[in-house]
Design a protein around this motif. Sequence first.
Motif, PDB file in Angstrom:
ATOM      1  N   SER A 151       0.862  -1.195   0.000  1.00  0.00           N
ATOM      2  CA  SER A 151       0.000   0.000   0.000  1.00  0.00           C
ATOM      3  C   SER A 151       0.889   1.233   0.000  1.00  0.00           C
ATOM      4  O   SER A 151       1.920   1.259   0.675  1.00  0.00           O
ATOM      5  CB  SER A 151      -0.882   0.008   1.255  1.00  0.00           C
ATOM      6  OG  SER A 151      -1.534   1.258   1.386  1.00  0.00           O
ATOM      7  N   THR A 152       0.506   2.226  -0.739  1.00  0.00           N
ATOM      8  CA  THR A 152       1.146   3.543  -0.636  1.00  0.00           C
ATOM      9  C   THR A 152       0.154   4.533  -0.028  1.00  0.00           C
ATOM     10  O   THR A 152       0.357   5.063   1.061  1.00  0.00           O
ATOM     11  CB  THR A 152       1.616   4.042  -2.023  1.00  0.00           C
ATOM     12  OG1 THR A 152       2.610   3.143  -2.496  1.00  0.00           O
ATOM     13  CG2 THR A 152       2.197   5.444  -1.937  1.00  0.00           C
ATOM     14  N   ARG A 153      -0.969   4.762  -0.740  1.00  0.00           N
ATOM     15  CA  ARG A 153      -1.929   5.786  -0.338  1.00  0.00           C
ATOM     16  C   ARG A 153      -2.560   5.522   1.023  1.00  0.00           C
ATOM     17  O   ARG A 153      -2.581   6.382   1.898  1.00  0.00           O
ATOM     18  CB  ARG A 153      -3.071   5.897  -1.355  1.00  0.00           C
ATOM     19  CG  ARG A 153      -2.762   6.704  -2.568  1.00  0.00           C
ATOM     20  CD  ARG A 153      -3.409   6.082  -3.777  1.00  0.00           C
ATOM     21  NE  ARG A 153      -2.724   4.852  -4.101  1.00  0.00           N
ATOM     22  CZ  ARG A 153      -1.618   4.815  -4.856  1.00  0.00           C
ATOM     23  NH1 ARG A 153      -1.162   5.898  -5.382  1.00  0.00           N
ATOM     24  NH2 ARG A 153      -0.977   3.675  -5.077  1.00  0.00           N
ATOM     25  N   THR A 154      -3.116   4.317   1.195  1.00  0.00           N
ATOM     26  CA  THR A 154      -3.891   4.042   2.404  1.00  0.00           C
ATOM     27  C   THR A 154      -2.982   4.096   3.626  1.00  0.00           C
ATOM     28  O   THR A 154      -3.298   4.733   4.638  1.00  0.00           O
ATOM     29  CB  THR A 154      -4.573   2.667   2.270  1.00  0.00           C
ATOM     30  OG1 THR A 154      -5.220   2.605   1.005  1.00  0.00           O
ATOM     31  CG2 THR A 154      -5.583   2.441   3.378  1.00  0.00           C
ATOM     32  N   ARG A 155      -1.823   3.444   3.510  1.00  0.00           N
ATOM     33  CA  ARG A 155      -0.899   3.377   4.646  1.00  0.00           C
ATOM     34  C   ARG A 155      -0.373   4.775   5.005  1.00  0.00           C
ATOM     35  O   ARG A 155      -0.432   5.190   6.169  1.00  0.00           O
ATOM     36  CB  ARG A 155       0.269   2.447   4.278  1.00  0.00           C
ATOM     37  CG  ARG A 155       1.284   2.251   5.372  1.00  0.00           C
ATOM     38  CD  ARG A 155       2.289   1.167   4.982  1.00  0.00           C
ATOM     39  NE  ARG A 155       3.029   1.493   3.780  1.00  0.00           N
ATOM     40  CZ  ARG A 155       4.115   2.271   3.732  1.00  0.00           C
ATOM     41  NH1 ARG A 155       4.588   2.812   4.853  1.00  0.00           N
ATOM     42  NH2 ARG A 155       4.734   2.519   2.600  1.00  0.00           N
ATOM     43  N   ARG A 183      -4.601  -3.787   6.858  1.00  0.00           N
ATOM     44  CA  ARG A 183      -4.863  -4.331   5.506  1.00  0.00           C
ATOM     45  C   ARG A 183      -4.344  -5.766   5.489  1.00  0.00           C
ATOM     46  O   ARG A 183      -3.262  -6.056   6.010  1.00  0.00           O
ATOM     47  CB  ARG A 183      -4.149  -3.509   4.438  1.00  0.00           C
ATOM     48  CG  ARG A 183      -4.202  -4.169   3.063  1.00  0.00           C
ATOM     49  CD  ARG A 183      -3.666  -3.282   1.975  1.00  0.00           C
ATOM     50  NE  ARG A 183      -4.565  -2.188   1.687  1.00  0.00           N
ATOM     51  CZ  ARG A 183      -4.424  -1.354   0.652  1.00  0.00           C
ATOM     52  NH1 ARG A 183      -3.408  -1.501  -0.186  1.00  0.00           N
ATOM     53  NH2 ARG A 183      -5.288  -0.383   0.449  1.00  0.00           N
ATOM     54  N   HIS A 241     -13.111  -2.027   1.019  1.00  0.00           N
ATOM     55  CA  HIS A 241     -12.125  -0.981   1.321  1.00  0.00           C
ATOM     56  C   HIS A 241     -12.970   0.249   1.681  1.00  0.00           C
ATOM     57  O   HIS A 241     -13.093   1.191   0.895  1.00  0.00           O
ATOM     58  CB  HIS A 241     -11.260  -0.740   0.088  1.00  0.00           C
ATOM     59  CG  HIS A 241     -10.018   0.068   0.328  1.00  0.00           C
ATOM     60  ND1 HIS A 241      -9.793   0.790   1.484  1.00  0.00           N
ATOM     61  CD2 HIS A 241      -8.920   0.266  -0.453  1.00  0.00           C
ATOM     62  CE1 HIS A 241      -8.623   1.395   1.396  1.00  0.00           C
ATOM     63  NE2 HIS A 241      -8.074   1.083   0.232  1.00  0.00           N
ATOM     64  N   GLN A 291     -11.733   3.942   1.349  1.00  0.00           N
ATOM     65  CA  GLN A 291     -11.550   4.385  -0.043  1.00  0.00           C
ATOM     66  C   GLN A 291     -12.894   4.825  -0.615  1.00  0.00           C
ATOM     67  O   GLN A 291     -12.997   5.852  -1.284  1.00  0.00           O
ATOM     68  CB  GLN A 291     -10.958   3.237  -0.883  1.00  0.00           C
ATOM     69  CG  GLN A 291     -10.770   3.600  -2.348  1.00  0.00           C
ATOM     70  CD  GLN A 291      -9.650   4.599  -2.603  1.00  0.00           C
ATOM     71  OE1 GLN A 291      -8.580   4.479  -2.015  1.00  0.00           O
ATOM     72  NE2 GLN A 291      -9.874   5.591  -3.462  1.00  0.00           N
ATOM     73  N   PRO A 341      -8.955   4.688  -8.098  1.00  0.00           N
ATOM     74  CA  PRO A 341      -8.439   4.616  -6.722  1.00  0.00           C
ATOM     75  C   PRO A 341      -6.916   4.572  -6.665  1.00  0.00           C
ATOM     76  O   PRO A 341      -6.332   4.797  -5.603  1.00  0.00           O
ATOM     77  CB  PRO A 341      -9.039   3.307  -6.188  1.00  0.00           C
ATOM     78  CG  PRO A 341      -9.305   2.470  -7.407  1.00  0.00           C
ATOM     79  CD  PRO A 341      -9.627   3.448  -8.509  1.00  0.00           C
ATOM     80  N   LEU A 342      -6.261   4.265  -7.813  1.00  0.00           N
ATOM     81  CA  LEU A 342      -4.808   4.123  -7.925  1.00  0.00           C
ATOM     82  C   LEU A 342      -4.333   2.905  -7.120  1.00  0.00           C
ATOM     83  O   LEU A 342      -5.011   2.502  -6.201  1.00  0.00           O
ATOM     84  CB  LEU A 342      -4.087   5.396  -7.497  1.00  0.00           C
ATOM     85  CG  LEU A 342      -4.449   6.659  -8.307  1.00  0.00           C
ATOM     86  CD1 LEU A 342      -3.666   7.859  -7.769  1.00  0.00           C
ATOM     87  CD2 LEU A 342      -4.154   6.467  -9.795  1.00  0.00           C
ATOM     88  N   PRO A 343      -3.209   2.283  -7.444  1.00  0.00           N
ATOM     89  CA  PRO A 343      -2.308   2.686  -8.508  1.00  0.00           C
ATOM     90  C   PRO A 343      -2.838   2.349  -9.897  1.00  0.00           C
ATOM     91  O   PRO A 343      -3.620   1.415 -10.050  1.00  0.00           O
ATOM     92  CB  PRO A 343      -1.041   1.857  -8.202  1.00  0.00           C
ATOM     93  CG  PRO A 343      -1.536   0.630  -7.522  1.00  0.00           C
ATOM     94  CD  PRO A 343      -2.728   1.077  -6.720  1.00  0.00           C
TER      95      PRO A 343
HETATM   96  N1   CP Z   1      -6.257   3.136  -3.263  1.00  0.00           N
HETATM   97  C1   CP Z   1      -5.439   2.361  -2.524  1.00  0.00           C
HETATM   98  O1   CP Z   1      -5.903   1.542  -1.697  1.00  0.00           O
HETATM   99  O2   CP Z   1      -4.113   2.546  -2.752  1.00  0.00           O
HETATM  100  P1   CP Z   1      -2.940   1.798  -1.988  1.00  0.00           P
HETATM  101  O3   CP Z   1      -3.027   0.337  -2.372  1.00  0.00           O
HETATM  102  O4   CP Z   1      -1.671   2.461  -2.441  1.00  0.00           O
HETATM  103  O5   CP Z   1      -3.180   1.958  -0.510  1.00  0.00           O
END
Ligand code: CP
Length: 329
Positions: free
Chosen positions: A55-59, A107, A135, A138, A273-275
């Motif tokens: 994870s980048t965004r959520t974490r 997660r 999620h 999100q 939602p990315l990535p």
């Molecule tokens: N949108 C999302 O959950 O991104 P990450 O997997 O980077 O947390």
Amino acid sequence: MQFAGSHILSIGPFERPDVEYLFTIADRMEPYAQRRRVTRVLDGAILGAMFFEPSTRTRVSFGSAFNLLGGEVRETTGFEQSAIAKGESLYDTARVLSGYSDIIVMRHPQEGSVAEFAAASRVPVINGGDGTNEHPTQALLDLYTIKKELAGRGRGIDKLRIAMVGDLRFGRTVHSLCKLLCLFESIQVVLVSPEELRMPAAIVEQLRDAGHQVLESEALESSIKHVDIVYSTRIQEERFSSQQEADLYRGRFRLNQSIYTEHCEPNTVIMHPLPRDSRVSARELDDDLNDNPNLAIFRQTDNGLLVRMALFALVLDVVGQVDSHARDV
Ligand code: CP
């Protein structure tokens, strides 16, 4: 629902007034997220951030949200860094870590695992994504983004027209978003996916039971003609049995500026939602959309901070004290 002291595991317990209240609090977090004001309302509090999937965004946004409210973050990333790698059960891990934290975000690749962990936890647990299931945060930040984007166009969430595109079978963000949309009125949803990756039937039924119009399609161009939002998603290759199987679907629905110009109504909002897919040739949203002002993907990530700050303030029951522990910068 009662936020204070509650786990946030799915969209299920939310009612429309809860969502609207959360968004009001998220609006109030903006000066703190932008560091025009600083608050120490969670001074001394500890967030346990446990991410057993990448994870980048959520974490990072959960961690930053907690820091911006004055709290500290303790992180575990990956099974190999945790005693779970030595066979410790989720029950024991939850009992232990909830003694070290005021709140936990988790997660995990297994559906239902975060709920199992929460059942043993002595502090509130927030689901940062459990397998293909949900999620919820999100979806909340996505809907908050939709609300803000449409407000600029004089529209509300009721009567929204949205196309969800891509891997709707394994994509947990669209599962949670559909459940959230069930709280609103007269939504038109176009579900665009390969036949094998359709939205689970139970979720389609839930949308129809809420009175929404649902169309399923395998064609991108004709599906995005009359919508307010195109919500694109990645093929969730980590959920397939092999890379070859995932590759069958990668790059199937690619939106670029020329398709957008030819087929979308002016000012259709583009979300994801990315990535995005790492391979440029399979990227769901082409890089030539990066200068399109209707591309909202980075406004979504910014909004994630506000929504997650609001959730912490509500679940830890400090909403009324945020401003009194604050100073201008
Ligand atoms: N949108 C999302 O959950 O991104 P990450 O997997 O980077 O947390």
